[in-house]
Write an enzyme that holds these catalytic residues in place. Structure first.
Site, mmCIF file in Angstrom:
data_model
loop_
_atom_site.group_PDB
_atom_site.id
_atom_site.type_symbol
_atom_site.label_atom_id
_atom_site.label_comp_id
_atom_site.label_asym_id
_atom_site.label_seq_id
_atom_site.Cartn_x
_atom_site.Cartn_y
_atom_site.Cartn_z
ATOM 1 C CG ASP A 152 -2.158 0.916 0.951
ATOM 2 O OD1 ASP A 152 -2.101 1.747 0.015
ATOM 3 O OD2 ASP A 152 -3.149 0.821 1.693
HETATM 4 C C1 BGC Z 1 -5.017 3.300 -0.112
HETATM 5 C C2 BGC Z 1 -5.162 2.264 -1.209
HETATM 6 C C3 BGC Z 1 -5.002 2.933 -2.559
HETATM 7 C C4 BGC Z 1 -3.652 3.630 -2.597
HETATM 8 C C5 BGC Z 1 -3.371 4.330 -3.918
HETATM 9 C C6 BGC Z 1 -3.754 4.122 -0.264
HETATM 10 O O1 BGC Z 1 -3.738 5.189 0.622
HETATM 11 O O2 BGC Z 1 -5.025 2.651 1.141
HETATM 12 O O3 BGC Z 1 -6.423 1.641 -1.127
HETATM 13 O O4 BGC Z 1 -5.117 1.982 -3.572
HETATM 14 O O5 BGC Z 1 -3.617 4.608 -1.567
HETATM 15 O O6 BGC Z 1 -4.172 5.425 -4.087
#
Ligand code: BGC
Length: 747
Positions: free
Chosen positions: A271
């Site tokens: 993530d």
């Molecule tokens: C979120 C993810 C997301 C990623 C990219 C993160 O902060 O937890 O779900 O895909 O950002 O935007």
């Protein structure tokens, strides 16, 4: 360039190819593993860390953005000479994220994942996935960060709307279907956030504790089923810690559960901002996403340096590349490049509308107030900015049409844009209601002044209140009330006119102190691009509601396993989710263990406001469990009949109600069936054996004895059970994929 040899199986014989021509030969049939191995073998040392890290191509925090990148969630350069395409990554499961309009395009907003969950319709969710997969390619992307599989352990979680349900089977089946649909368009999808990412408060410092059997039977089972069914190219590991270890560096979660036990062949991406060190690689992390958000680009030069001196790291680096390449080839990202072309927004909005319609749950309908007669002369619509649109959830998953939001409330912080503030899709319920009843007087009030709303309600035949609760990634809601005095508004309006219908647009469950005073309640969630039309079509009976709750609505916060949300009041509620240096928010998931949601209520003997699986219709159904057949994969046969006067859909739900370990309440199978008035069908529903047994000593286990299964209309209302039995040494007829053999017991 050195030629290399690989074997493509008997039918093809031995071919001599150079890496440059591998991709150009209609290679779709060639086994992705073989191609990945060959391509990896042809990489130079410098190329071996190209795919292992990427940037977040957005202006914040600033990073050089290559010319071939697109504003979106992520970008990983390709290796052109080996036919490896760049990875253009976008959020998410509700459509192609709008990123504040930076790209100047827009896309079709599906209803929230919880609304998709409420359809209990895997075919529809698959079609919706294919639709957003198609849009991803048309807008230039080949990776969708979709597949929100986390179970709703707490309804206050700000991302409740991004997840399918509180149940492992429902989330696994629907999440798998969404991924399958996306990938059918040759767009790679993730499942996320692996695992046990159950709250946003302190999201990067949360440490959840849970025992292995409980985890295997709940959140991990949801991922296991979604991965089996959807075969996602990637799994995104989560921000939180699990039993003291960051999920993206968890040997147990990544190397053991995912890659060893489930034999997962794809890659693990982090993530955004979740990577704290190079050591995560050895625990199973394959790719560092949005690396400028981490303290260092660990999976770049530091990884290359390590691999140059240590054979163990070199072989791990090869494995990382093979996994990424395998997914690229298996899903066809190299063959089917993104093709920029216009999107048929109307056609796609029709799919979004169908999901919204099927996902809306009718919770109350006193005296058959609904459907509304088209003869109603004076209709009041109050609140929810219903004159302008339908509410959307906030955060990375936020989608908007090319025109942008109908209204947006920006709160002024730096990263705030409609992405992170409140925004409405341009699908106004008031307009859609007017279109249904062109001759009626449809008057709207915003509901800010209760006296004005009450006066209008008194002067109307029917009152429709649109009540909203905004949720966003990065923040949990502090409680389950409807904010901004809406509870008081509903109470006062319902007192003035009992023919009041409340349409909820919420991220998840809310409390309803006014429940007994209103005539009807519809849970419409965040209903997406055509939410207004979907709401109107159900209100006026063009379709009968068929959504069923994918989550329990508690009667009060004291019913939750953790009445106080851990970390609330201790960590600033913001997107970053980091508290003071060294701070940890401990969350004990062993309180409920595998008994998430309705299973907790059953275990504690609690009566919720509305149970999981519940939903009314404009018609009525009868259901009866008429048989259970055994084998390794048992099946229930249910007779279901539409005994009302309108077409409608029933969701046949099969619950395990007892096993040799004692009373249970677990969804073990389901099927949605559409029935004309008077129509009857026998529906065979496969039961997942994992929901019948338990995780013990490193595997699934079914103790000898009786397993009672019942058909139900919710987790609370089940009919007479029938039994299966398991006895050691009794042979199995039919397939034997699992260790136990079930036998139909004499009833
Ligand atoms: C979120 C993810 C997301 C990623 C990219 C993160 O902060 O937890 O779900 O895909 O950002 O935007």
């Amino acid at each position: 360039m050195r030629p290399f040899i690989f074997l493509m199986g008997k039918a093809f014989g031995l071919l001599l190819l150079t890496p440059g021509v591998v991709h150009a030969q209609g290679q779709a049939q060639i086994d992705a593993d073989t191609r990945a191995a060959a391509t990896e073998a042809a990489m130079t040392d410098a190329e071996r860390t190209v795919l292992t890290n990427g940037i977040m191509p957005l202006p914040f925090p600033p990073v050089p953005i290559p010319p071939d990148a697109l504003y979106g969630a992520g970008f990983v350069p390709g290796i052109d000479r080996l036919g490896v395409p760049p990875l253009w990554e976008t959020d998410a499961g509700l459509g192609i994220a709008w990123v504040g309009g930076l790209r100047g395009d827009g896309a079709t907003a599906l209803p929230s994942a919880i609304a998709q969950g409420a359809t209990w319709d895997s075919d529809l969710v698959r079609r919706a996935g294919a639709m957003i997969g198609g849009e991803a390619r048309a807008l230039g992307f080949n990776i969708l960060l979709a597949g929100g599989i986390n179970l709703m352990r707490d309804p206050r979680n700000g991302r409740t709307f991004e997840y399918f349900s509180e149940d492992p089977l429902l989330s696994g089946i629907l999440g798998g279907a969404a991924v399958d649909g996306i990938q059918s368009m040759h767009v790679l999808s993730t499942v996320k956030h692996f695992a046990l990412n159950g709250q946003e408060t302190g999201r990067r410092i949360v440490d959840v504790s849970i025992g292995e059997p409980a985890a295997r039977e709940s959140d991990l089972l949801a991922f296991e089923i979604a991965i089996e069914r959807g075969r996602p190219g990637s799994v995104m590991c989560a921000y939180n810690r699990v039993n003291g270890v960051p999920a993206c560096g968890s040997e147990w979660l990544l190397n053991q559960v995912l890659k060893r036990d489930w034999q997962y062949p794809g890659f693990v991406m982090s993530d955004w901002g979740a990577v704290t060190g190079l050591d995560m690689v050895m625990a199973g992390l394959d790719q560092q996403s949005g690396a400028q958000l981490d303290p260092e680009v660990f999976l770049g030069q530091p990884l290359a340096d390590r691999a140059a001196t240590d054979p163990l790291w070199a072989s791990r680096l090869s494995d990382m590349n093979r996994r990424i390449l395998r997914s690229i080839f298996a899903i066809g990202l190299d063959q089917f490049r993104p093709e920029r072309r216009p999107i048929d927004l109307d056609a796609n909005a029709a799919i979004a509308e169908q999901v919204a319609r099927q996902g809306i749950v009718l919770l109350r309908n006193e005296g058959d107030l609904l459907p509304l007669s088209r003869q109603a002369a004076r209709i009041a619509v109050i609140g929810g900015h219903a004159d302008r649109g339908v509410l959307a959830g906030g955060g990375s998953s936020h989608v908007q049409s090319p025109e942008g939001p109908g209204i947006a409330l920006v709160t002024g912080r730096r990263q705030d844009s409609p992405q992170y503030g409140m925004a409405w899709h341009r699908s106004a319920p008031v307009t859609a209601i007017r279109a249904m009843v062109p001759d009626a007087s449809v008057r709207y009030r915003d509901g800010r002044y209760i006296s004005e709303a009450v006066a209008l309600a008194r002067d109307s035949d029917i009152v429709i209140i649109i009540a909203t609760q905004w949720m966003t990634e990065g923040r949990d809601v502090p409680d389950l009330s409807l904010p901004d005095g809406q509870d008081e508004l509903i109470m006062a309006v319902a007192e003035a006119n009992p023919r009041t219908i409340v349409v909820l647009q919420t991220g998840g469950p809310v409390l309803m102190p006014w429940h007994d005073s209103v005539g009807a309640i519809l849970a419409a969630w965040y209903p997406g691009a055509r939410g207004g039309e979907a709401i109107a079509s159900l209100l006026f009976g063009e379709h009968s509601p068929s959504g069923r709750l994918p989550v329990t609505f508690p009667a009060g916060p004291d019913q939750l396993p953790r009445p106080h949300l851990d970390g609330a009041g201790e960590v600033e509620p913001n997107f970053i989710g980091i508290g003071q240096p060294g701070q940890i928010v401990a969350v004990n998931y062993d309180i409920e263990g595998a008994d998430v949601g309705y299973r907790w209520y059953a275990q504690q003997g609690l009566r919720p406001l509305f149970p999981f699986g519940f939903g009314l219709s404009y018609t009525r159904f009868s259901q009866m469990l008429v048989g259970l057949s055994g084998g390794a994969r048992p099946t229930a046969r249910v007779r279901v009949r539409n005994v009302g006067y309108r077409p409608g859909a029933e969701v046949v739900q099969l619950y395990l109600t007892a096993n040799p370990l004692g009373p249970q309440r677990r969804l073990a199978g389901f099927e949605r069936v559409e029935l004309a008035p008077g129509e009857e069908r026998l529906v065979d529903v496969a039961l997942d054996p994992r929901l019948l047994g338990q995780w013990r000593d490193g595997g699934w286990y079914w103790p000898d004895g009786r397993y009672a299964v019942a058909a139900g209309t919710s987790a609370l209302e089940t009919g007479a059970p029938m039994s299966l039995s398991v006895a050691e040494g009794m042979p199995c007829t039919g397939a034997t994929g699992h260790a136990a053999c079930f036998h139909a017991a004499s009833q």
